[in-house]
Design an enzyme around this catalytic site. Structure first.
Site, PDB file in Angstrom:
ATOM      1  N   GLY A  98       0.802  -1.433   0.036  1.00  0.00           N
ATOM      2  CA  GLY A  98      -0.069  -0.011  -0.158  1.00  0.00           C
ATOM      3  C   GLY A  98       0.828   1.172   0.200  1.00  0.00           C
ATOM      4  O   GLY A  98       0.367   2.259  -0.396  1.00  0.00           O
ATOM      5  N   ASP A 270       1.834 -10.948   7.081  1.00  0.00           N
ATOM      6  CA  ASP A 270       2.285 -10.080   6.118  1.00  0.00           C
ATOM      7  C   ASP A 270       3.743  -9.347   6.286  1.00  0.00           C
ATOM      8  O   ASP A 270       4.261  -8.777   5.482  1.00  0.00           O
ATOM      9  CB  ASP A 270       1.408  -8.984   5.736  1.00  0.00           C
ATOM     10  CG  ASP A 270       0.815  -8.221   6.851  1.00  0.00           C
ATOM     11  OD1 ASP A 270       0.369  -9.039   7.829  1.00  0.00           O
ATOM     12  OD2 ASP A 270       0.976  -6.906   6.969  1.00  0.00           O
TER      13      ASP A 270
HETATM   14  P1  AMP Z   1       2.553  -2.323   8.134  1.00  0.00           P
HETATM   15  O1  AMP Z   1       1.721  -2.345   9.318  1.00  0.00           O
HETATM   16  O2  AMP Z   1       3.105  -0.935   7.877  1.00  0.00           O
HETATM   17  O3  AMP Z   1       3.157  -3.366   7.892  1.00  0.00           O
HETATM   18  O4  AMP Z   1       1.449  -2.357   6.850  1.00  0.00           O
HETATM   19  C1  AMP Z   1       0.270  -3.311   6.870  1.00  0.00           C
HETATM   20  C2  AMP Z   1      -0.681  -3.062   5.723  1.00  0.00           C
HETATM   21  O5  AMP Z   1      -1.118  -1.784   5.577  1.00  0.00           O
HETATM   22  C3  AMP Z   1       0.313  -3.163   4.369  1.00  0.00           C
HETATM   23  O6  AMP Z   1      -0.432  -3.662   3.408  1.00  0.00           O
HETATM   24  C4  AMP Z   1       0.582  -1.662   4.178  1.00  0.00           C
HETATM   25  O7  AMP Z   1       1.028  -1.424   2.827  1.00  0.00           O
HETATM   26  C5  AMP Z   1      -0.539  -0.908   4.345  1.00  0.00           C
HETATM   27  N1  AMP Z   1      -0.341   0.663   4.990  1.00  0.00           N
HETATM   28  C6  AMP Z   1       0.155   0.863   6.071  1.00  0.00           C
HETATM   29  N2  AMP Z   1       0.443   2.406   6.050  1.00  0.00           N
HETATM   30  C7  AMP Z   1      -0.272   2.744   4.875  1.00  0.00           C
HETATM   31  C8  AMP Z   1      -0.365   4.019   4.389  1.00  0.00           C
HETATM   32  N3  AMP Z   1       0.123   5.055   5.158  1.00  0.00           N
HETATM   33  N4  AMP Z   1      -0.918   4.087   3.164  1.00  0.00           N
HETATM   34  C9  AMP Z   1      -1.446   2.884   2.368  1.00  0.00           C
HETATM   35  N5  AMP Z   1      -1.138   1.804   2.707  1.00  0.00           N
HETATM   36  C10 AMP Z   1      -0.638   1.573   4.342  1.00  0.00           C
HETATM   37 MG    MG Z   2       3.962  -4.642   6.491  1.00  0.00          MG
END
Ligand code: AMP
Ligand code: MG
Length: 527
Positions: A98, A270
Site C-alpha cells: 500500500g 504479512d
Molecule cells: P504495516 O503495518 O506497515 O506492515 O502495513 C500493513 C498494511 O497496511 C500493508 O498492506 C501496508 O501497505 C498498508 N499500509 C500501512 N500504512 C499505509 C499507508 N500510509 N498508506 C497505504 N497503505 C498503508
Molecule cells: Mg507490513
C-alpha cells in the site's frame, strides 16, 4: 542502471488502467499490479549508504532522487506486490504494497539479485484508506534499524537511501484524535525479495491454485538455488523441502532477535519474509530491562501477542499459517508437519548455543546438563533484577574470571547494580550468588582459553544497539533540520561490537525519561 523485474516478467499482472492506479482495488487476482510513483519535486537527500550502494553501481543517491522527484524514470515500470495476511491472529484479507513501490532488481558484484523498493512513494491499488506515504520519524527508524541489524549480524532488509519529501503528511501519532502535520520521507530499501508468507495465503484463500503454484515455482527458480535445479517442478516433495528451508530461516531469525533483545512488534504474517529477513520496521523496540512481557507496540498493549517472550511461538504460528496456505498442493501433510517440527528443534538448538556464547560458555558442550538451567536462571534473575539486557551481557567481559568465585562475586554484584534499573534486595543477591557459583564453576571446570575468552565475548555481546531513546533524540534533531547526530549514530551502529570510547553515550542503558515518554517507551503503528 539496468533494472530488471523477474517478479513482473514471470508472474501474473492484474491489469488496472493507469488513470486509476492511485485508487484502491479490493480484489486483485494476480501477483501484482502496476504502480506509479507520485512525483514530488521537492524531494531531497538525507542519507545515502555509500558502501552498500557501490555494490550495485550507485555512486550517490542522485538517480534515486530523480526517480522520487519524477524527473527520471530510467525506463522503469514500477509495480506493487499483492499479498494478504493474518494480523493479530485474524485473517485480514488482501493487504498488498500500500505504500511500497518496487522499482525492480539489480545485480550486486557477486551477481546476486536484489529487489529495490521505495517506501512512502505514494498510493497504489493496495493503499485502501491509507495515503501511501511515510513520515520522517518512522523512515529514520526503518533506515537506521535495518542497518544496525545488518551490522549486528541479523538477517534483514538493507537501507540504501533516505529522502525527505519536502512536504507534510498528516498523522494521528498517538491515536488520540489530534492529527498533526509531520515531515514526509521515503526510504529506499533492498532485499533479495520482499515476498512474505502472506503472498501465499492470499491465493490459497481465494482458491487460486494456479497463482499459488506459479508463485512457488518462481521462488524455487530464483530464491532457492541452494535447494533446486532451475527445472524443478512444483510437486509436494519440493514444497516440503522449500517449506522446511523457510522454517529453518525463520528459526535463525527469531533466535537472533531473542539473543539481542529485539522485539519486532508486529509479527503479522504479512510482515514475515520467506528469506527469514527482518522486514517492515514499525513499532519495534529493544529490551531495556529484561522483561519477557515487553512489547513497544501500543496497539498490542492489551494482549501482548507479540511480546518478547512470545516471538518464538508466534514464529511457529505464522509458519503454520504458511503451511495451511501450501496444504492444498500437498497430500502428505507429514511433509509440512516435519517443517514445523524442524523449526522448533532448530530454534531450541540455536537458542541454547546463543545463550552459551553470550555467557562465555562456548567451550562447554551444548548438551551439558547444567547449561539449560544456567541459561534459564540468568534470564529469570535478570528479569527479577530489572537488569538491562544489552549492558548486562556486555559487561560480563569485564569480570576477571581467572580469580576464585568468592573473590569475583563482589565485582559481579557491582555489575548487577550498575546495569539494573532497580537496586537488588539482599535476598535476590543471595540467589544471584548461587547462580554465580554454578556459572563460574562450570566455566572454569572446562578451562577456557582466557585471553581469547574476553575477545570472543565482546564479539558476541554488542555494546551498541539502536534504543528507542536514541531513535527519539536523532529524530527530534533531524526534524529540526539538523542531521548530524543521525549520521553519527549510523556510523556508531556500523561497529556495534567495538568499544568506540568516544561514543559511550550510546552505550548506556536507557535513560529514565525514555520509560515514560509516549513515542519512545511505546509506539503506535502510525507511521
Ligand atoms: P504495516 O503495518 O506497515 O506492515 O502495513 C500493513 C498494511 O497496511 C500493508 O498492506 C501496508 O501497505 C498498508 N499500509 C500501512 N500504512 C499505509 C499507508 N500510509 N498508506 C497505504 N497503505 C498503508
Ligand atoms: Mg507490513
Amino acid at each position: 542502471m539496468d533494472f530488471f523485474a523477474r517478479y513482473k516478467d514471470e508472474l501474473t499482472a492484474f491489469e488496472i488502467a493507469p488513470a486509476v492506479l492511485h485508487q484502491p482495488c479490493a480484489d486483485v487476482n494476480g501477483h501484482y499490479t502496476s504502480a506509479q510513483i507520485t512525483k514530488r519535486p521537492a524531494c531531497y537527500g538525507i542519507v545515502f549508504n555509500q558502501a552498500f550502494g557501490e555494490a550495485f553501481g550507485f555512486e550517490n543517491a542522485d538517480i534515486l532522487l530523480e526517480i522520487c522527484r519524477g524527473e527520471e524514470s530510467l525506463g522503469i515500470d514500477p509495480y506493487a506486490h499483492n499479498y494478504g495476511g493474518h494480523q493479530f491472529g485474524q485473517w485480514a484479507g488482501q493487504l498488498g504494497d500500500g505504500r511500497a513501490i518496487e522499482l525492480g532488481e539489480l545485480l550486486d558484484q557477486e551477481h546476486r539479485a536484489y529487489a529495490f523498493q521505495l517506501k512512502g512513494a505514494g498510493r497504489t491499488p493496495f493503499s485502501r484508506q491509507g495515503d501511501g506515504r511515510a513520515v520522517l520519524r518512522s523512515s529514520i527508524r526503518e533506515y537506521v534499524c535495518a542497518e544496525a541489524m545488518h551490522h549486528l549480524g541479523v538477517p534483514t532488509s538493507r537501507s540504501l537511501a533516505l529522502f525527505g519529501t519536502g512536504d507534510h503528511v498528516v498523522r494521528d501519532m498517538f491515536y488520540d484524535g489530534r492529527p498533526e502535520k509531520e515531515l514526509g520521507a521515503i526510504v529506499c530499501r533492498v532485499a533479495p525479495s520482499f515476498i512474505r508468507f502472506g503472498h501465499f495465503e492470499i491465493h490459497a484463500r481465494r482458491g487460486r491454485m494456479d497463482l499459488l503454484k506459479n508463485l512457488l515455482g518462481f521462488c524455487f527458480r530464483h530464491h532457492s538455488k541452494h535447494l533446486f535445479e532451475d527445472t524443478q517442478p512444483v510437486d509436494e516433495q519440493a514444497i516440503g523441502i522449500w517449506f522446511r528451508d523457510v522454517a529453518e530461516k525463520t528459526a535463525v531469525l527469531i533466535a537472533d532477535w531473542m539473543r539481542f533483545g529485539f522485539v519486532h512488534g508486529v509479527m503479522n504474517t504479512d510482515n514475515m519474509s520467506i528469506h527469514g529477513l527482518t522486514i517492515d520496521y514499525g513499532p519495534y523496540g529493544w529490551l531495556s530491562d529484561m522483561n519477557p512481557d515487553f512489547t513497544p507496540n501500543t496497539t498490542d498493549r492489551q494482549h501482548r501477542r507479540y511480546r518478547y517472550a512470545a516471538q518464538p511461538a508466534i514464529g511457529l504460528w505464522n509458519l503454520t499459517r504458511l503451511a495451511e496456505a501450501l496444504s492444498p498442493l500437498v497430500e502428505n501433510m507429514q511433509l509440512l508437519k516435519d517443517g514445523l517440527a524442524f523449526y522448533q528443534n532448530h530454534f531450541n538448538a540455536l537458542t541454547i548455543k546463543h545463550m552459551a556464547d553470550k555467557l562465555g560458555l562456548s567451550h562447554i558442550s551444548p548438551q551439558h546438563e547444567m547449561l539449560f538451567s544456567i541459561a534459564d536462571g540468568v534470564m529469570s534473575l535478570m528479569a527479577r533484577s530489572k537488569a538491562d539486557f544489552t549492558c548486562f551481557f556486555r559487561g560480563l567481559s569485564s569480570l576477571e574470571i581467572e580469580r576464585p568465585t568468592a573473590e569475583l562475586f563482589p565485582g559481579f554484584v557491582h555489575h548487577i547494580r550498575e546495569t539494573a534499573y532497580e537496586q537488588p534486595s539482599q535476598a535476590l543477591l543471595s540467589e544471584w550468588y548461587d547462580w554465580f557459583c554454578n556459572y563460574h564453576g562450570l566455566m572454569m571446570q572446562a578451562q577456557p582459553d582466557i585471553p581469547n575468552w574476553y575477545m570472543q565475548l565482546n564479539a558476541i555481546n554488542p555494546k551498541y544497539i539502536f534504543r528507542n531513546a536514541w531513535a527519539h533524540e536523532v529524530i527530534k534533531q533531524s526534524e529540526s533540520g539538523d542531521d548530524e547526530e543521525l549520521h553519527e549514530l549510523i556510523n556508531v551502529l556500523k561497529k556495534p561490537y567495538d568499544e568506540q570510547p568516544e561514543w559511550l553515550y550510546y552505550a548506556q542503558k536507557s535513560p529514565k525519561w525514555s520509560f515514560e515518554m509516549p513515542g519512545v517507551a511505546s509506539l503506535s503503528c502510525s507511521s
